[in-house]
Design an enzyme around this catalytic site. Structure first.
Site, PDB file in Angstrom:
ATOM      1  N   GLU A  26       0.815  -1.364   0.076  1.00  0.00           N
ATOM      2  CA  GLU A  26      -0.043   0.189   0.127  1.00  0.00           C
ATOM      3  C   GLU A  26       0.937   1.225  -0.005  1.00  0.00           C
ATOM      4  O   GLU A  26       1.891   1.321   0.696  1.00  0.00           O
ATOM      5  CB  GLU A  26      -0.785   0.195   1.259  1.00  0.00           C
ATOM      6  CG  GLU A  26      -2.315   0.183   1.086  1.00  0.00           C
ATOM      7  CD  GLU A  26      -3.085  -0.761  -0.042  1.00  0.00           C
ATOM      8  OE1 GLU A  26      -3.056  -0.291  -1.080  1.00  0.00           O
ATOM      9  OE2 GLU A  26      -3.561  -1.556   0.735  1.00  0.00           O
ATOM     10  N   ASP A  29       3.301   2.072  -4.556  1.00  0.00           N
ATOM     11  CA  ASP A  29       3.427   2.243  -6.246  1.00  0.00           C
ATOM     12  C   ASP A  29       3.871   3.518  -6.785  1.00  0.00           C
ATOM     13  O   ASP A  29       4.831   3.671  -7.809  1.00  0.00           O
ATOM     14  CB  ASP A  29       1.985   1.821  -6.961  1.00  0.00           C
ATOM     15  CG  ASP A  29       1.075   2.674  -6.657  1.00  0.00           C
ATOM     16  OD1 ASP A  29       0.973   3.608  -5.492  1.00  0.00           O
ATOM     17  OD2 ASP A  29      -0.142   2.649  -7.253  1.00  0.00           O
ATOM     18  N   GLY A 118     -16.106   5.054  -3.842  1.00  0.00           N
ATOM     19  CA  GLY A 118     -15.415   5.702  -2.605  1.00  0.00           C
ATOM     20  C   GLY A 118     -15.078   4.534  -1.406  1.00  0.00           C
ATOM     21  O   GLY A 118     -14.922   5.175  -0.104  1.00  0.00           O
ATOM     22  N   LEU A 121     -11.937   0.744  -3.619  1.00  0.00           N
ATOM     23  CA  LEU A 121     -11.970  -0.575  -4.498  1.00  0.00           C
ATOM     24  C   LEU A 121     -11.833  -0.218  -5.891  1.00  0.00           C
ATOM     25  O   LEU A 121     -11.908  -0.760  -6.941  1.00  0.00           O
ATOM     26  CB  LEU A 121     -13.122  -1.313  -4.513  1.00  0.00           C
ATOM     27  CG  LEU A 121     -13.535  -1.923  -3.178  1.00  0.00           C
ATOM     28  CD1 LEU A 121     -14.660  -3.012  -2.862  1.00  0.00           C
ATOM     29  CD2 LEU A 121     -12.179  -2.785  -2.526  1.00  0.00           C
ATOM     30  N   SER A 123     -13.055   2.280  -8.034  1.00  0.00           N
ATOM     31  CA  SER A 123     -13.902   2.399  -9.152  1.00  0.00           C
ATOM     32  C   SER A 123     -13.629   3.351 -10.358  1.00  0.00           C
ATOM     33  O   SER A 123     -14.217   3.336 -11.446  1.00  0.00           O
ATOM     34  CB  SER A 123     -15.415   2.921  -8.618  1.00  0.00           C
ATOM     35  OG  SER A 123     -15.163   4.012  -7.748  1.00  0.00           O
ATOM     36  N   ASP A 168      -3.793   0.594  -9.447  1.00  0.00           N
ATOM     37  CA  ASP A 168      -5.282   0.476  -9.826  1.00  0.00           C
ATOM     38  C   ASP A 168      -5.590   0.308 -11.227  1.00  0.00           C
ATOM     39  O   ASP A 168      -6.211  -0.748 -11.532  1.00  0.00           O
ATOM     40  CB  ASP A 168      -5.914   1.739  -9.209  1.00  0.00           C
ATOM     41  CG  ASP A 168      -5.703   1.902  -7.875  1.00  0.00           C
ATOM     42  OD1 ASP A 168      -5.236   1.124  -7.181  1.00  0.00           O
ATOM     43  OD2 ASP A 168      -6.119   2.820  -7.485  1.00  0.00           O
ATOM     44  N   TYR A 217      -3.371  12.227   0.294  1.00  0.00           N
ATOM     45  CA  TYR A 217      -2.602  11.320  -0.635  1.00  0.00           C
ATOM     46  C   TYR A 217      -1.596  11.917  -1.209  1.00  0.00           C
ATOM     47  O   TYR A 217      -0.399  11.566  -1.291  1.00  0.00           O
ATOM     48  CB  TYR A 217      -3.613  10.675  -1.757  1.00  0.00           C
ATOM     49  CG  TYR A 217      -3.151   9.609  -2.566  1.00  0.00           C
ATOM     50  CD1 TYR A 217      -3.315   8.464  -2.342  1.00  0.00           C
ATOM     51  CD2 TYR A 217      -2.216   9.984  -3.680  1.00  0.00           C
ATOM     52  CE1 TYR A 217      -2.464   7.493  -3.138  1.00  0.00           C
ATOM     53  CE2 TYR A 217      -1.791   9.061  -4.498  1.00  0.00           C
ATOM     54  CZ  TYR A 217      -1.828   7.755  -4.175  1.00  0.00           C
ATOM     55  OH  TYR A 217      -1.330   6.922  -4.838  1.00  0.00           O
TER      56      TYR A 217
HETATM   57  C1  GLA Z   1      -4.890   4.579  -4.358  1.00  0.00           C
HETATM   58  C2  GLA Z   1      -4.093   5.169  -5.759  1.00  0.00           C
HETATM   59  C3  GLA Z   1      -2.926   3.929  -5.923  1.00  0.00           C
HETATM   60  C4  GLA Z   1      -2.263   3.625  -4.674  1.00  0.00           C
HETATM   61  C5  GLA Z   1      -3.317   3.459  -3.444  1.00  0.00           C
HETATM   62  C6  GLA Z   1      -2.665   3.021  -2.108  1.00  0.00           C
HETATM   63  O1  GLA Z   1      -5.315   3.630  -4.592  1.00  0.00           O
HETATM   64  O2  GLA Z   1      -4.929   5.241  -6.787  1.00  0.00           O
HETATM   65  O3  GLA Z   1      -2.126   4.319  -7.011  1.00  0.00           O
HETATM   66  O4  GLA Z   1      -1.286   4.322  -4.207  1.00  0.00           O
HETATM   67  O5  GLA Z   1      -4.167   4.257  -3.168  1.00  0.00           O
HETATM   68  O6  GLA Z   1      -1.742   1.741  -2.211  1.00  0.00           O
END
Ligand code: GLA
Length: 367
Positions: A26, A29, A118, A121, A123, A168, A217
């Site tokens: 997590e 990436d 939200g 997952l 979307s 993702d 983020y």
């Molecule tokens: C979101 C981002 C991903 C990744 C995750 C955390 O889903 O879109 O690129 O960084 O958070 O692992």
């Protein structure tokens, strides 16, 4: 309302893409690190037609997007004023394809999705991948599945304002529900792997909406980049010994420690581990996301703690960006639904309202 009712003609083509749940890796990436997502059995479907074929008073030279889930229609009147909400992802995909040199006609786009929004997952990635797949099909574009993921990521960064990594979109474009996808986000080397023995995946929504997800983020990403600069490496992926992070000032030290230990946890799974060990690594990941990366919230912690002390659960953690949303657990095969029902009762007594999102994804059966 279906496509024909909205746009006056049947669609010319349609494509779908799944959501994903991330088991481990997590916030690694965008640090060029390693991830372990799998696709979930919930999908977004995009149907396409040409605006020039549309009926019913629609402007034939504009894009028109309709979302079944929001029962909302958006027409793009001026491409210099990008839309917000669901339309921003579709518009973003069209614009990145145009920037890559493709000629895209005005489109009628109809979207429907069974992926909970939200909840962490993906979307949005599924919407991007489904849109790009549908456009590729409609126009016969020579782009492969990795490029689809890359275009989707660009759409998300430039048109939805999230400085996301590529996990993702790669998961939505390349993973299936029968395997976990190991991905090296720097080289894009990847491998489909089975889940460890006699286990299945359970996903539960904490009921906590994701707040601050994009601002928090982007801030974490900036902190990681600063940490990498201070340590003189291209990305935190280049640090393998966690001791190296000790020389950083706080909070960069904790942020970097999460990324380095998280990468090492994914690499351990790659060597082949038991379900018990996989679960321990998920538990350690959650603790690191909570204490070092600070992207958990009390509801997620409560849900994860309840899961972790329940018999039949190998391990549990928040999934995705955090700040609310869903938790993922690795549980004994066949036990997912029972465990979820039991946990949701206790979670309710703690004052929260959770929801089962994926009761039992049994990858090991098919692997
Ligand atoms: C979101 C981002 C991903 C990744 C995750 C955390 O889903 O879109 O690129 O960084 O958070 O692992």
């Amino acid at each position: 309302m279906d496509f024909q009712q909205v746009f006056g003609k049947p669609p010319k083509t349609e494509a779908s893409a799944p959501g994903r749940v991330n088991l481990l890796g997590e916030h690694t990436d965008y640090n060029d690190g390693f991830v372990l997502p799998t696709a979930i059995p919930q999908w977004t479907t995009v149907q396409l037609g040409l605006s020039s074929d549309a009926c019913g008073g629609l402007h034939l030279r504009q894009h028109h997007f309709y979302s079944e889930n929001f029962n909302e229609q958006v027409s793009i009147l001026d491409i210099n004023h990008p839309p917000s909400g669901f339309a921003s992802y579709i518009f973003g995909c069209i614009e990145v394809l145009k920037k890559a040199g493709y000629t895209i006609p005005s489109l009628c786009v109809y979207v429907k999705s069974s992926i909970p929004m939200g909840s962490g997952l993906s979307s949005s990635a599924a919407l991007e991948v489904a849109t790009l797949r549908a456009i590729r099909q409609l126009l016969n574009l020579p782009i492969d599945d990795v490029e689809i993921a890359q275009f989707g990521q660009q759409a998300e960064i430039h048109y939805a304002g999230v400085q996301c990594g590529i996990m993702d979109q790669m998961a939505s474009s390349l993973a299936d529900t029968e395997h976990i996808l190991f991905l090296d986000t720097r080289t894009l080397e990847r491998r489909l792997m089975p889940l460890p023995d006699k286990a299945e995946i359970l996903v539960i929504h904490s009921g906590i909406p994701r707040s601050l997800a994009s601002s928090g983020y982007n801030q974490r990403r900036a902190e990681c980049e600063e940490a990498a600069r201070s340590l003189g490496v291209k990305a935190l992926r280049d640090i393998t010994d966690v001791k190296v992070t000790e020389k950083l000032p706080e909070p960069l030290r904790r942020r970097a420690r999460h990324v380095v230990t998280e990468d090492n946890r994914v690499l351990e799974v790659l060597q082949g581990v038991s379900s018990k060990r996989f679960g321990e690594l998920m538990n350690a990941s959650h603790a690191s996301l909570r204490d070092d990366y600070e992207v958990s919230v009390p509801g997620l912690d409560t849900l994860v703690e309840l899961l972790q002390k329940t018999s039949g659960v190998f391990g549990a953690k928040l999934t995705g960006a955090g700040f609310g949303g869903a938790c993922v657990a690795l549980v004994a095969a066949g036990e997912g639904r029972n465990i979820a029902t039991h946990i949701l009762e206790q979670y309710k007594q703690a004052g929260y309202n959770g929801q089962i999102l994926v009761p039992s994804l049994g990858l090991s059966d098919a692997a």
